[in-house]
Scaffold this motif. Structure first.
Motif, short mmCIF file in Angstrom:
data_model
loop_
_atom_site.label_atom_id
_atom_site.label_comp_id
_atom_site.label_asym_id
_atom_site.label_seq_id
_atom_site.Cartn_x
_atom_site.Cartn_y
_atom_site.Cartn_z
N TYR A 73 0.77 -1.15 -0.13
CA TYR A 73 -0.04 0.03 0.09
C TYR A 73 1.02 1.22 0.19
O TYR A 73 1.73 1.37 0.90
N VAL A 74 0.71 2.07 -0.99
CA VAL A 74 1.74 3.28 -1.46
C VAL A 74 1.19 4.61 -0.91
O VAL A 74 0.03 4.75 -1.50
N THR A 75 2.01 5.20 -0.08
CA THR A 75 1.44 6.74 0.08
C THR A 75 2.42 7.60 -0.20
O THR A 75 3.93 7.25 -0.01
N ALA A 76 2.26 8.46 -1.21
CA ALA A 76 3.23 9.52 -1.77
C ALA A 76 2.93 10.71 -0.69
O ALA A 76 2.03 11.41 -0.81
N LEU A 77 4.18 11.16 -0.40
CA LEU A 77 4.25 12.42 0.37
C LEU A 77 4.30 13.71 -0.65
O LEU A 77 5.51 13.68 -1.17
N CYS A 78 3.47 14.34 -0.61
CA CYS A 78 3.52 15.37 -1.73
C CYS A 78 2.42 16.68 -1.17
O CYS A 78 1.51 16.35 -0.62
N LEU A 107 6.61 7.29 0.20
CA LEU A 107 7.54 7.92 -0.77
C LEU A 107 7.83 9.35 -0.51
O LEU A 107 7.07 9.99 -0.22
N ILE A 108 9.07 9.75 -0.58
CA ILE A 108 9.48 10.99 -0.32
C ILE A 108 10.47 11.21 -1.51
O ILE A 108 11.42 10.60 -1.76
#
Length: 160
Positions: A73-78, A107-108
């Protein structure tokens, strides 16, 4: 056991950033297996153009998406993501675990952020602030907030 992976574009050079990250990884290790992956930031010339930045972001994004575990499960920090409280992060983490997600990837991006390809791949986006922060600080902040969230879920006294 819960697996948390941080995928970061760019590395940590200064020992104080490394020490801060190591401290929160150590604290989190009681409840989760934490792995930090660093991908090399694309080199850019000093007088960079917008086109060169976009090409660089695309290359970084392709490498990042290719490296991600397929079952995560992918979380992009943006900046486009919602801003939430520590308590809401804890509840979101709990909901992911209840839904059967045992591998979470955060993800950073590097100095120019994340590509649209990466944001499209992400299951969700999250923003710490509308203010810009260096990726080194974002990494420490993320690890601290993940530790705080897990501590909240386990009834710890870290969160006051």
């Amino acid at each position: 056991m819960l697996s948390i992976e941080l995928w970061c574009v760019g590395g940590l050079k200064e020992p104080y950033w490394k020490a801060a990250c190591a401290e929160y990884v150590k604290r989190l290790s009681a409840w989760a297996k934490v792995t930090v992956h660093e991908l090399r930031e694309q080199p850019l010339p000093k007088d960079v153009s917008i086109a060169q930045i976009q090409t660089s972001l695309q290359a970084e994004g392709e490498r990042l998406v290719a490296a991600l575990p397929k079952d995560a499960y992918v979380t992009a920090l943006c900046v486009e993501g919602p801003q939430i409280s520590s308590e809401a992060l804890a509840q979101a983490l709990n909901q992911k675990m209840i839904a059967g997600h045992s591998k979470l990837c955060y993800l950073i991006g590097g100095s120019h952020g994340l590509s649209e390809t990466v944001k499209y791949r992400a299951d969700e986006m999250l923003s710490f602030s509308r203010m810009t922060m260096p990726h080194m600080l974002a990494r420490v902040f993320l690890l601290e907030q993940l530790y705080r969230a897990v501590s909240i879920l386990h009834g710890g006294n870290y969160h006051k």
